[in-house]
Each structure stands twice: as structure tokens, then as C-alpha cells.
Design a protein around this motif. Structure first.
Motif, PDB file in Angstrom:
ATOM      1  N   ILE A 116     -10.995  11.298   4.039  1.00 51.10           N
ATOM      2  CA  ILE A 116      -9.935  10.461   4.585  1.00 51.10           C
ATOM      3  C   ILE A 116     -10.040  10.479   6.103  1.00 51.10           C
ATOM      4  CG2 ILE A 116      -7.452  10.154   4.835  1.00 51.10           C
ATOM      5  CD1 ILE A 116      -7.088  11.402   2.091  1.00 51.10           C
ATOM      6  N   LEU A 117     -10.233   9.319   6.691  1.00 46.94           N
ATOM      7  CA  LEU A 117     -10.283   9.205   8.141  1.00 46.94           C
ATOM      8  C   LEU A 117      -8.877   9.152   8.729  1.00 46.94           C
ATOM      9  CD1 LEU A 117     -11.808   8.788  10.794  1.00 46.94           C
ATOM     10  CD2 LEU A 117     -11.891   6.335  10.269  1.00 46.94           C
ATOM     11  N   ALA A 118      -7.988   8.396   8.097  1.00 48.12           N
ATOM     12  CA  ALA A 118      -6.606   8.294   8.558  1.00 48.12           C
ATOM     13  C   ALA A 118      -5.743   7.832   7.399  1.00 48.12           C
ATOM     14  CB  ALA A 118      -6.492   7.325   9.729  1.00 48.12           C
ATOM     15  N   THR A 119      -4.522   8.348   7.329  1.00 48.01           N
ATOM     16  CA  THR A 119      -3.618   8.043   6.224  1.00 48.01           C
ATOM     17  C   THR A 119      -2.386   7.307   6.713  1.00 48.01           C
ATOM     18  OG1 THR A 119      -4.338  10.033   5.045  1.00 48.01           O
ATOM     19  CG2 THR A 119      -2.280   9.013   4.321  1.00 48.01           C
ATOM     20  N   ARG A 120      -2.142   6.147   6.132  1.00 45.61           N
ATOM     21  CA  ARG A 120      -0.922   5.358   6.382  1.00 45.61           C
ATOM     22  C   ARG A 120      -0.615   5.193   7.870  1.00 45.61           C
ATOM     23  NH1 ARG A 120       2.422   4.279   1.988  1.00 45.61           N
ATOM     24  NH2 ARG A 120       1.718   5.204   0.002  1.00 45.61           N
ATOM     25  N   ILE A 121      -1.586   4.693   8.582  1.00 37.84           N
ATOM     26  CA  ILE A 121      -1.397   4.389  10.002  1.00 37.84           C
ATOM     27  C   ILE A 121      -1.211   2.890  10.171  1.00 37.84           C
ATOM     28  CG2 ILE A 121      -2.725   6.378  10.785  1.00 37.84           C
ATOM     29  CD1 ILE A 121      -5.104   4.530  11.261  1.00 37.84           C
ATOM     30  N   SER A 138     -15.274  -7.617  16.442  1.00 39.12           N
ATOM     31  CA  SER A 138     -15.523  -8.397  15.226  1.00 39.12           C
ATOM     32  C   SER A 138     -15.734  -7.491  14.020  1.00 39.12           C
ATOM     33  CB  SER A 138     -16.740  -9.307  15.421  1.00 39.12           C
ATOM     34  OG  SER A 138     -17.907  -8.540  15.681  1.00 39.12           O
ATOM     35  N   GLN A 139     -16.447  -6.389  14.208  1.00 43.18           N
ATOM     36  CA  GLN A 139     -16.632  -5.441  13.111  1.00 43.18           C
ATOM     37  C   GLN A 139     -15.303  -4.832  12.684  1.00 43.18           C
ATOM     38  OE1 GLN A 139     -19.472  -2.954  15.184  1.00 43.18           O
ATOM     39  NE2 GLN A 139     -21.160  -3.669  13.910  1.00 43.18           N
ATOM     40  N   THR A 140     -14.464  -4.520  13.672  1.00 45.10           N
ATOM     41  CA  THR A 140     -13.152  -3.939  13.378  1.00 45.10           C
ATOM     42  C   THR A 140     -12.304  -4.906  12.568  1.00 45.10           C
ATOM     43  OG1 THR A 140     -13.224  -2.602  15.398  1.00 45.10           O
ATOM     44  CG2 THR A 140     -11.067  -2.976  14.402  1.00 45.10           C
ATOM     45  N   ARG A 141     -12.332  -6.184  12.932  1.00 45.57           N
ATOM     46  CA  ARG A 141     -11.559  -7.187  12.186  1.00 45.57           C
ATOM     47  C   ARG A 141     -12.058  -7.301  10.746  1.00 45.57           C
ATOM     48  NH1 ARG A 141     -11.925 -10.092  17.126  1.00 45.57           N
ATOM     49  NH2 ARG A 141     -13.716 -11.265  16.314  1.00 45.57           N
ATOM     50  N   GLN A 142     -13.377  -7.233  10.567  1.00 51.85           N
ATOM     51  CA  GLN A 142     -13.933  -7.318   9.213  1.00 51.85           C
ATOM     52  C   GLN A 142     -13.478  -6.141   8.366  1.00 51.85           C
ATOM     53  OE1 GLN A 142     -18.226  -8.309   8.993  1.00 51.85           O
ATOM     54  NE2 GLN A 142     -18.054  -8.865  11.166  1.00 51.85           N
ATOM     55  N   ILE A 143     -13.480  -4.949   8.959  1.00 50.05           N
ATOM     56  CA  ILE A 143     -13.072  -3.761   8.209  1.00 50.05           C
ATOM     57  C   ILE A 143     -11.609  -3.846   7.815  1.00 50.05           C
ATOM     58  CG2 ILE A 143     -12.728  -1.254   8.364  1.00 50.05           C
ATOM     59  CD1 ILE A 143     -15.176  -1.162  10.208  1.00 50.05           C
ATOM     60  N   LEU A 144     -10.759  -4.260   8.750  1.00 42.31           N
ATOM     61  CA  LEU A 144      -9.322  -4.265   8.501  1.00 42.31           C
ATOM     62  C   LEU A 144      -8.854  -5.456   7.679  1.00 42.31           C
ATOM     63  CD1 LEU A 144      -8.008  -3.026  11.982  1.00 42.31           C
ATOM     64  CD2 LEU A 144      -8.375  -1.718   9.871  1.00 42.31           C
ATOM     65  N   SER A 145      -9.747  -6.382   7.388  1.00 40.72           N
ATOM     66  CA  SER A 145      -9.384  -7.533   6.546  1.00 40.72           C
ATOM     67  C   SER A 145     -10.045  -7.469   5.176  1.00 40.72           C
ATOM     68  CB  SER A 145      -9.764  -8.839   7.242  1.00 40.72           C
ATOM     69  OG  SER A 145     -11.173  -8.898   7.474  1.00 40.72           O
ATOM     70  N   MET A 146     -10.658  -6.333   4.840  1.00 44.40           N
ATOM     71  CA  MET A 146     -11.338  -6.209   3.556  1.00 44.40           C
ATOM     72  C   MET A 146     -10.339  -6.166   2.398  1.00 44.40           C
ATOM     73  SD  MET A 146     -14.427  -3.442   4.020  1.00 44.40           S
ATOM     74  CE  MET A 146     -13.288  -2.076   4.332  1.00 44.40           C
ATOM     75  N   PRO A 147     -10.682  -6.790   1.267  1.00 44.00           N
ATOM     76  CA  PRO A 147      -9.864  -6.622   0.051  1.00 44.00           C
ATOM     77  C   PRO A 147     -10.081  -5.218  -0.520  1.00 44.00           C
ATOM     78  CG  PRO A 147     -11.816  -7.949  -0.404  1.00 44.00           C
ATOM     79  CD  PRO A 147     -11.782  -7.745   1.087  1.00 44.00           C
ATOM     80  N   PRO A 148      -9.199  -4.764  -1.404  1.00 43.35           N
ATOM     81  CA  PRO A 148      -9.299  -3.397  -1.944  1.00 43.35           C
ATOM     82  C   PRO A 148     -10.625  -3.081  -2.628  1.00 43.35           C
ATOM     83  CG  PRO A 148      -7.174  -4.367  -2.462  1.00 43.35           C
ATOM     84  CD  PRO A 148      -8.004  -5.465  -1.880  1.00 43.35           C
ATOM     85  N   SER A 149     -11.259  -4.097  -3.214  1.00 45.57           N
ATOM     86  CA  SER A 149     -12.504  -3.857  -3.952  1.00 45.57           C
ATOM     87  C   SER A 149     -13.736  -3.837  -3.052  1.00 45.57           C
ATOM     88  CB  SER A 149     -12.679  -4.931  -5.026  1.00 45.57           C
ATOM     89  OG  SER A 149     -12.714  -6.234  -4.427  1.00 45.57           O
ATOM     90  N   ARG A 174     -13.943   2.357   3.265  1.00 44.89           N
ATOM     91  CA  ARG A 174     -13.042   1.620   2.380  1.00 44.89           C
ATOM     92  C   ARG A 174     -11.639   1.598   2.972  1.00 44.89           C
ATOM     93  NH1 ARG A 174     -15.271   0.261  -2.390  1.00 44.89           N
ATOM     94  NH2 ARG A 174     -17.192   1.338  -3.005  1.00 44.89           N
ATOM     95  N   LEU A 175     -10.926   0.545   2.662  1.00 44.20           N
ATOM     96  CA  LEU A 175      -9.594   0.329   3.223  1.00 44.20           C
ATOM     97  C   LEU A 175      -8.574   0.183   2.102  1.00 44.20           C
ATOM     98  CD1 LEU A 175      -7.890  -0.532   5.862  1.00 44.20           C
ATOM     99  CD2 LEU A 175      -8.341  -2.871   5.077  1.00 44.20           C
ATOM    100  N   THR A 176      -7.437   0.855   2.257  1.00 43.74           N
ATOM    101  CA  THR A 176      -6.302   0.681   1.350  1.00 43.74           C
ATOM    102  C   THR A 176      -5.116   0.201   2.166  1.00 43.74           C
ATOM    103  OG1 THR A 176      -7.065   2.489  -0.077  1.00 43.74           O
ATOM    104  CG2 THR A 176      -4.768   1.788  -0.318  1.00 43.74           C
ATOM    105  N   GLN A 177      -4.525  -0.931   1.760  1.00 42.59           N
ATOM    106  CA  GLN A 177      -3.390  -1.506   2.467  1.00 42.59           C
ATOM    107  C   GLN A 177      -2.113  -1.262   1.670  1.00 42.59           C
ATOM    108  OE1 GLN A 177      -4.594  -5.625   2.887  1.00 42.59           O
ATOM    109  NE2 GLN A 177      -5.639  -5.203   4.822  1.00 42.59           N
ATOM    110  N   PHE A 178      -1.019  -1.006   2.395  1.00 38.61           N
ATOM    111  CA  PHE A 178       0.259  -0.740   1.749  1.00 38.61           C
ATOM    112  C   PHE A 178       1.266  -1.830   2.102  1.00 38.61           C
ATOM    113  CE2 PHE A 178      -1.940   3.287   2.262  1.00 38.61           C
ATOM    114  CZ  PHE A 178      -1.829   3.845   0.994  1.00 38.61           C
ATOM    115  N   SER A 179       2.290  -1.932   1.285  1.00 35.74           N
ATOM    116  CA  SER A 179       3.274  -3.011   1.438  1.00 35.74           C
ATOM    117  C   SER A 179       4.052  -2.927   2.750  1.00 35.74           C
ATOM    118  CB  SER A 179       4.263  -2.996   0.264  1.00 35.74           C
ATOM    119  OG  SER A 179       4.916  -1.727   0.184  1.00 35.74           O
TER     120      SER A 179
END
Length: 305
Positions: A116-121, A138-149, A174-179
Motif C-alpha cells: 500500500i503506497l497510500a490509503t484513503r488520501i 500526464s502520467q499522473t492523470r492516467q493513473i488517477l483516472s484508471m477504472p478499478p480493473s 493499482r487505484l481504488t476510488q471511494f465514494s
């Protein structure tokens, strides 16, 4: 037998009331990034290569056991893993190292655990974290816009024993997004032999001790070891005036690097009338009120370079 550092005679101060230890502690207190980085990179043996040093700070006169004090602690960000300067945005798994399929299999034959790099930030915090690790906007935007899969793969380099970035490895993020708008970042590495020690960097600190003008080797070593245990620090730098080749070898064998005090006290010998720093407006001004300067450049330093 390793060559010992050159330790010239201590500088005569224009303030007789200040002892050598006081002058060095003042120099450490006002030290800027350049001087602190130089101390880590140019002590013998070097603590870190200059390109491995990120943010850096120092603290002096810290409490120690038996009513003693620690002369100083240098805390810095030690960079262990970096992104290569250029990556092909179309296929981050195919950075051109001249590899064939067999090479690719070799460099990815081992898999690390998932970390885990960072949790719920917040997204802003995640962006700052990724950019500080070397990702482009641009790489940062791609990472933060990834779908869960989805996952983001990129080649990195980890450092070898000499501090050079020579070990390639493949990193999956991998990225996990929360509500509530926060995100969690996880990563996993594929490598050939040596598992990367961290994501990008880790915090490190070095004990700094000033050699008393009258001392014995055993007494100095005992003091350093006692303070290393108290501060939970492995590496140490001894700032000294003069050290014999035998003492230098002995200190080095105990994980203690040596640094000549002249490099620190030079800043406290400032005299604008004799300074050779032609970038300063006060250079050559004999009546300058300045008595301490980080950028003081004496004439002798030009002959040394």
C-alpha cells in the motif's frame, strides 16, 4: 590500507571566544542544503551519492544519556528507486533496453508482495505523491483516472551498492476510488534479483559528532556508539581537525565516516574584502558588516579546485 582524508590545521578565528566546537555547531545550525549534501556525499567513505539525496535538514545539541548532548543529526530523504528519464507512452512495458522476450522474462522473474503506497488520501494528495516520485502530469492523470480493473505499468530503476541506478524492474500500480472522493494506491514489483527496497525513497538519518580538540580514539568511539544506540542510528559522521591514517581506518571499520572541519568553519570566516565570490554585490567591500556567510569563497579554495 585506505588513504585518510586531508585534515589541515584548524582555522584561527577572528573571534577568540568561540571554541572550535562552537564554531562547527554554529556552521551546522546555519548550514544550507548545499553544505549538508556535501557533508553526506564527500565524507570518507560517502554516506550517499548526491543524486540519492532528496530533502535534507539538520538539528544540533540534542539530549543524550548521562547528561550529555548529541552534536547533531542530519535527516534526509534517501532516494532508492527512480523512473527512467523517458518512457514510451504507447507501451510502458516495452522501454527500449534492447531486450528480447528472454531478457524480459529474466528481468521480471520474481514478484514482490502487493504494498500500500497510500490509503484513503485525497486526489490532490495522490497527485502530489506521484509527481514527487517522478511521474509527469500526464502520467499522473492516467493513473488517477484508471477504472478499478485497470493497472498502470512502468519501468523503474533501483540503486546498486554503489548508489547507481542500474537495476531495472517493472512496477504495477493499482487505484481504488471511494465514494467520498478519496483514493488508495497500491503497487507491486517484478524484478530480476534484488527487490526494490521502497516505492521511491525512505527517511534516513546520520549522527554527527565533533571530535574534541583533546581526545582519545577509544573515548570518541565510545561516545559515538552510545549516541548511536540512543538515537537509533547506524551511520555516523565524525567532523575532525586532524586524524591519522590508522585512526581513519579504525573509524571507517566501525561505520563512521570522516569529514574535515575546515569545510564547515569556512562559512564563519567570511570577509567580503577577500571573498572571491564574484556573484555577490558585497565582494571586495572591505568595510562590510558581514562576519558569517554560507557563500564565502576564500582565495585558497580557488587554488584547491
Amino acid at each position: 590500507m585506505p588513504q585518510s582524508p586531508t585534515f589541515p590545521h584548524s582555522i584561527q578565528s577572528d573571534r577568540p571566544a568561540l571554541k572550535l566546537r562552537d564554531r562547527i555547531q554554529i556552521a551546522l545550525a546555519i548550514a544550507d542544503d548545499t553544505l549538508l549534501r556535501s557533508m553526506l556525499a564527500n565524507c570518507q567513505p560517502a554516506i550517499a551519492q548526491s543524486h540519492q539525496i532528496g530533502k535534507i535538514t539538520s538539528a544540533i545539541c540534542l539530549a543524550a544519556p548521562e547528561h550529555q548532548t548529541v552534536d547533531g543529526i542530519v535527516e534526509y530523504e534517501r532516494i532508492e528507486c527512480v523512473l527512467p528519464p523517458v518512457q514510451d507512452a504507447r507501451d510502458r512495458e516495452a522501454v527500449d533496453y534492447g531486450w528480447n522476450a528472454r531478457d524480459y522474462s529474466y528481468y521480471t522473474r520474481y514478484q514482490s508482495d502487493s504494498y500500500i503506497l497510500a490509503t484513503r488520501i485525497t486526489v490532490a494528495e495522490a497527485e502530489s505523491l506521484l509527481r514527487s516520485a517522478g511521474f509527469s502530469s500526464s502520467q499522473t492523470r492516467q493513473i488517477l483516472s484508471m477504472p478499478p480493473s485497470a493497472s498502470y505499468k512502468s519501468w523503474w530503476l533501483s540503486s546498486d551498492a554503489a548508489g547507481r541506478f542500474t537495476h531495472p524492474f517493472l512496477r504495477t500500480i493499482r487505484l481504488t476510488q471511494f465514494s467520498n472522493g478519496t483514493v488508495t494506491l497500491k503497487y507491486k514489483d517484478a524484478f530480476a534479483e534484488f527487490e526494490p527496497p521502497c516505492f521511491h525513497s525512505h527517511a534516513a538519518k546520520v549522527l554527527v559528532e565533533i571530535q574534541p580538540q583533546v581526545t582519545h580514539f577509544a573515548t570518541t568511539l565510545a561516545r559515538i556508539n552510545r549516541n548511536r544506540v540512543h538515537q537509533q542510528v547506524e551511520l555516523a559522521i565524525l567532523i575532525a581537525d586532524k586524524v591519522s591514517s590508522f585512526e581513519a581506518e579504525a573509524f571507517n571499520s566501525q561505520g563512521i565516516s570522516l569529514y574535515p572541519d575546515i569545510h564547515l568553519t569556512r562559512a564563519l570566516q567570511a570577509h567580503c574584502g577577500t571573498c572571491q565570490n564574484d556573484r555577490c554585490a558585497l565582494q571586495g567591500y572591505m568595510d562590510s558588516p558581514v562576519t558569517a556567510c554560507r557563500d564565502f569563497l576564500p582565495e585558497s579554495s580557488l587554488s584547491e579546485s
